[in-house]
Structures are given as structure tokens and as C-alpha cells.
Scaffold this active site. Structure first.
Site, mmCIF file in Angstrom:
data_model
loop_
_atom_site.group_PDB
_atom_site.id
_atom_site.type_symbol
_atom_site.label_atom_id
_atom_site.label_comp_id
_atom_site.label_asym_id
_atom_site.label_seq_id
_atom_site.Cartn_x
_atom_site.Cartn_y
_atom_site.Cartn_z
ATOM 1 C CE1 TYR A 1 -9.083 1.870 -9.458
ATOM 2 C CE2 TYR A 1 -7.203 2.027 -10.941
ATOM 3 C CZ TYR A 1 -8.077 1.266 -10.191
ATOM 4 O OH TYR A 1 -7.950 -0.091 -10.175
ATOM 5 N N GLY B 1 0.756 -1.248 0.000
ATOM 6 C CA GLY B 1 0.000 0.000 0.000
ATOM 7 C C GLY B 1 0.780 1.289 0.000
ATOM 8 C CB CYS C 1 -15.761 4.151 -29.952
ATOM 9 S SG CYS C 1 -14.830 3.736 -31.396
ATOM 10 N NE ARG D 1 -3.120 3.013 -11.382
ATOM 11 C CZ ARG D 1 -2.993 4.203 -10.879
ATOM 12 N NH1 ARG D 1 -2.430 5.166 -11.598
ATOM 13 N NH2 ARG D 1 -3.410 4.462 -9.664
ATOM 14 N N GLY E 1 3.522 -3.676 -3.947
ATOM 15 C CA GLY E 1 3.433 -3.918 -5.384
ATOM 16 C C GLY E 1 3.825 -2.647 -6.119
ATOM 17 N NE ARG E 2 -0.252 2.298 -6.007
ATOM 18 C CZ ARG E 2 -1.379 2.291 -6.725
ATOM 19 N NH1 ARG E 2 -1.392 2.804 -7.932
ATOM 20 N NH2 ARG E 2 -2.486 1.778 -6.231
HETATM 21 N N1 LLP Z 1 -1.612 -6.891 -0.654
HETATM 22 C C1 LLP Z 1 -2.944 -6.969 -0.876
HETATM 23 C C2 LLP Z 1 -3.736 -7.917 -0.095
HETATM 24 C C3 LLP Z 1 -3.540 -6.140 -1.848
HETATM 25 O O1 LLP Z 1 -4.848 -6.218 -2.064
HETATM 26 C C4 LLP Z 1 -2.744 -5.228 -2.575
HETATM 27 C C5 LLP Z 1 -3.336 -4.356 -3.597
HETATM 28 C C6 LLP Z 1 -1.360 -5.201 -2.310
HETATM 29 C C7 LLP Z 1 -0.840 -6.042 -1.336
HETATM 30 C C8 LLP Z 1 -0.429 -4.292 -3.034
HETATM 31 O O2 LLP Z 1 -0.694 -2.960 -2.824
HETATM 32 P P1 LLP Z 1 0.315 -1.847 -3.395
HETATM 33 O O3 LLP Z 1 1.610 -1.954 -2.628
HETATM 34 O O4 LLP Z 1 0.537 -2.127 -4.834
HETATM 35 O O5 LLP Z 1 -0.382 -0.594 -3.150
HETATM 36 N N2 LLP Z 1 -5.519 -1.265 -9.605
HETATM 37 C C9 LLP Z 1 -5.342 -0.261 -8.555
HETATM 38 C C10 LLP Z 1 -4.665 -0.814 -7.329
HETATM 39 C C11 LLP Z 1 -5.369 -1.984 -6.697
HETATM 40 C C12 LLP Z 1 -4.638 -2.519 -5.484
HETATM 41 C C13 LLP Z 1 -5.251 -3.769 -4.995
HETATM 42 N N3 LLP Z 1 -4.576 -4.402 -3.926
HETATM 43 C C14 LLP Z 1 -4.584 0.928 -9.155
HETATM 44 O O6 LLP Z 1 -4.261 0.907 -10.330
HETATM 45 O O7 LLP Z 1 -4.321 1.895 -8.450
#
Ligand code: LLP
Length: 421
Positions: free
Chosen positions: A318, A239, A346, A314, A277-278
Site C-alpha cells: 500500500y 475502520g 530479491c 504493508r 481491528g487496526r
Molecule cells: N470489518 C470488516 C467487514 C472489514 O472488512 C474490516 C477490515 C474490519 C472490520 C476492520 O477494519 P479496521 O478497524 O482494522 O480498519 N490489510 C489492510 C487492511 C485491510 C482491512 C480489511 N477489512 C492494511 O494493512 O491496511
């Protein structure tokens, strides 16, 4: 910091000029920098140094085999949310004991797959799921290691669609009910309790919600231990946000996040897992596109690209901001003007940016979307029968196509006609 810099007025991925890649694979394409991926992973490793820990990359952000393998080589674990991600992690060489299985709706087949292939832990999100896992594990003569994902009812103060830790969100079990569920789990022959899991949302740009959640998890851990549960791992989720706009105030760094983890749960002696992740993949990737037309509308100027919402969803989904830069740097002092940057799909939602200040750009010019390495390619589709956007990885001056653009035949042959047609 990333490894996409201008050299001699041309944007490079590490040592490779982007126009060279465009000439090789065509546009649009995603390009990733191995050095940036590695650097970001190491930032988390450093942040948790000296604490027993495992950094599990959240594969949902980018599950390309080459990205997963790059991180796996450095010792990363993986956070997976489907049988598909589990299989990919294994295919990239990640051992089962470094894979955490998250997700609100794991099927029995997915449970079986992971138990058979080896798994570090399941992050269980409900009692029915716990019962199903117990049943599946017993039928295999195994005990499934679990952490219960608790919902701490903390507002992550991020985008509505990616906030997961409030009581109205579908995730986890209410933290107040956790002790009772842990007691039940302890009596199940197919379940082995190993830890507690929490994840409150994505793109957090403030540490305070993390702090509130981690303190609740620390209290819960003490309570669970007092009830006789051997809580030895804490999975604190992912997150941590990234700076999408260069002019934004910067989100906290992994080092600050690590210090917060030490401060809130460090005294419990647990092994800490995190699931970023991000922050690992986001700024390690660009989406590169070509200008098809520059069109003058009624009081607005449109830059029509060959990339569209199906390639990077995105902004449409969002309202997300991605910096867009010309690959050929505009000369100092060049005039900039407001452009609506759009794709050819489109619907009006196929708009990447409104009134974005960019120099005059001619058809054929290349532009790059920054911060597109996470939740970019993985969320792409073939909407409008547009081929899935290819992916390229760069390492120094080496370039590898890590997912080729499908041919038209491949796309069409995936469909089949019923016998009556
Ligand atoms: N762990 C769990 C249980 C999660 O649901 C997520 C993200 C992560 C880790 C990783 O979170 P991060 O470090 O990447 O913030 N598609 C959306 C983001 C969806 C995130 C879902 N869960 C976007 O493009 O912003």
C-alpha cells in the site's frame, strides 16, 4: 498512547528491554503489549458506555490466539471472516454468541461450522449467499440470524485497496435494493433477520464518511421497521484509523467516534456492534529487526535489515508508512542521515522506506517498526523460503513466545515429493 517507550536509552515493551527479547528469540520478531491491547479495547467500551453494544475485534488484523484470548477475557466479541478465524476464536474461549461472521464469500462448510458451533449473526453480502445460508440452516433444522451488509455508496477517502463502501466495490448489496432483499429474507424459513450491517473501509482519518454511511443506515432501519422487520442490531463495521507517522495530524479518537454513533443511530434503540481491528492492535505491536549491512550505493545509502516484505508487507503493498526507530536511542544531537531501509528479498519492492532520517547504524543494531501490530504478522508469508516471523507477547515484565519461528525442518517437511521423483 502505547507501552513502547525508551528507558535509559533502550526501547522497552512494557517493562522488558527489547534487546533481551532479541537475545531470546532472534530477529526479526513481532512483539505485542498486552496493556496496550487492553487499553485500546477499553477506549471503545468507554466510547459506547450506556448504549447496548458489543465491541467485536476484527480478527483479520491480528489472529494470534494470545491476542484473541487477551481481548476475549475483557468480554470482546470477534468479527471473523473465515472458518479458520471462527475456529481460532472458539479455541481462544470466545462463545459463539459473541462471534459475528463477515466476508463476501462464505462457503456452505463455513456456514455449517458456525451454525453448529454457535453464532451471533452472519453478515450476509449477497442474495446468492442468503439463499445458500437459508438452505444450510434449514437442512440443520435451524434459523440463521442475519444482518444484510449494505453498500451505502460512500467514499471512505482512504487507500484505494482498503476502501469498501463505494458502489464499484465488491462488498455488500446496494442500499437501494436492501428493502426488497429483507422482504425476501423474511419469507425464508432458515433465516432470522436481526439487523443491518455496514463497513465502508479501513484507516479512515476523518469521521465524515462514517457519518454519511450511518445516516443512510438509520434511514434504512426506519424504512425496514415500517415494513415490519424487527431490526434490533446495527453492525457499523470497523475502520477507525491510527496515527502511523508521529508528525501526522491525529485521526479522531474512539470517544469522538462513539459520540458520532450516538448522534446518528442512538435514537433507534438498537444494540450497536462495531468491528475495530487496526485501532486495537496496530499500535500494540512492533516488528523488531537487525541491521545486516549498511551499504553506500550510487548517491544513496541503504540500510539492509533481516526483516523483509514477507514479514511486513504493508509498505510494499500500500506504500504504507511505518515509523522506524533505533532500539538504542541515538544520543541527543546525534547526526541523522537519509537511509533507504530495505529487506534482503530479491525485488525492489522490498523497500520499507526511502530517504528515512536515521542516525548512523552499524551491523547488528536493532531497529523497530512502529504500528505493526495490525495487518503485520497475519499478512506475513514464507516468500524466499524465509521462516514465518515469530510473535512474542509482553505483560509487565513477563515475556511469552506466542508463535515460535518454525525450524528449517518444519518448513521443508511441509512439502512432499510426488512418487515419480
Ligand atoms: N470489518 C470488516 C467487514 C472489514 O472488512 C474490516 C477490515 C474490519 C472490520 C476492520 O477494519 P479496521 O478497524 O482494522 O480498519 N490489510 C489492510 C487492511 C485491510 C482491512 C480489511 N477489512 C492494511 O494493512 O491496511
Amino acid at each position: 498512547m502505547d507501552h513502547f517507550q525508551y528507558r535509559g536509552g533502550i526501547l522497552h515493551a512494557e517493562d522488558v528491554p527489547l534487546p533481551e527479547i532479541a537475545a531470546q528469540v532472534g530477529t526479526p520478531f513481532y512483539v505485542y503489549s498486552s496493556a496496550t491491547l487492553e487499553r485500546h479495547f477499553r477506549l471503545f467500551e468507554e466510547a459506547l458506555e450506556g448504549m447496548p453494544h458489543l465491541v467485536c475485534f476484527a480478527m483479520k488484523a491480528n489472529s494470534n490466539l494470545a491476542v484473541v484470548a487477551t481481548l476475549a477475557r475483557l468480554g470482546a466479541g470477534m468479527d471473523v471472516v473465515s472458518g479458520g478465524e471462527y475456529r481460532k476464536a472458539r479455541a481462544a474461549g470466545v462463545p459463539g454468541d459473541r462471534i459475528v461472521f463477515s466476508g463476501v464469500g462464505k462457503t456452505r462448510e463455513e456456514m455449517r461450522l458456525a451454525l453448529e458451533g454457535g453464532i451471533r449473526q452472519f453478515n450476509v453480502e449477497s442474495e446468492p449467499e442468503l439463499e445458500a445460508l437459508d438452505e444450510v440452516a434449514r437442512s440443520m433444522g435451524l434459523r440463521a440470524p442475519i444482518a444484510l451488509r449494505v453498500n451505502p455508496d460512500v467514499d471512505a477517502r482512504t487507500h484505494e485497496k482498503i476502501s469498501t463502501g463505494r458502489k464499484e466495490d465488491k462488498f455488500g448489496v446496494p442500499i437501494a435494493r436492501a428493502p426488497e432483499i429483507y422482504d425476501r429474507a423474511a419469507g425464508m424459513a432458515g433465516i432470522e433477520v436481526v439487523g443491518v450491517d455496514v463497513h465502508i473501509g479501513s484507516q479512515l482519518i476523518d469521521l465524515a464518511p462514517f457519518e454519511a454511511a450511518f445516516l443512510k443506515v438509520a434511514d434504512l432501519t426506519r424504512e425496514l421497521r415500517a415494513r415490519g422487520h424487527d431490526i434490533r442490531r446495527l453492525d457499523l463495521g470497523g475502520g477507525l484509523g491510527i496515527p502511523y507517522a508521529r508528525d501526522n495530524s491525529a485521526p479522531p479518537l474512539p470517544l469522538d467516534y462513539g459520540a458520532l454513533i450516538r448522534r446518528t443511530v442512538g435514537d433507534l434503540g438498537c444494540e450497536v456492534e462495531i468491528e475495530p481491528g487496526r485501532l486495537i492492535a496496530g499500535n500494540a505491536g512492533l516488528l523488531v529487526a537487525s541491521v545486516i549491512y549498511a551499504k553506500q550505493g550510487e548517491g544513496r545509502r541503504f540500510l539492509i535489515l533481516d526483516a523483509a516484505m514477507n514479514d511486513l508487507i504493508r509498505p510494499a503493498m500500500y506504500g504504507a508508512h511505518h515509523d522506524i526507530v533505533p532500539v538504542q536511542e541515538a544520543p541527543a544531537g546525534a547526526e541523522v542521515m537519509p537511509w533507504d531501509v530495505v529487506g534482503p528479498v530479491c525485488e525492489s519492492g522490498d523497500t520499507f522506506a526511502r530517504a528515512r532520517l536515521l542516525p548512523q547504524l552499524e551491523p547488528g543494531a536493532l531497529v523497530a517498526f512502529r504500528s505493526a501490530g495490525a495487518y503485520g504478522a497475519v499478512m506475513a508469508s514464507e516468500y524466499n523460503t524465509r521462516p514465518l516471523v515469530p510473535e512474542v507477547m509482553v505483560r509487565g515484565d513477563h515475556v511469552a513466545v506466542i508463535r515460535a519461528r518454525p525450524s528449517f525442518d518444519e518448513m521443508v517437511n511441509r512439502d512432499s515429493l510426488p512418487e515419480w521423483l
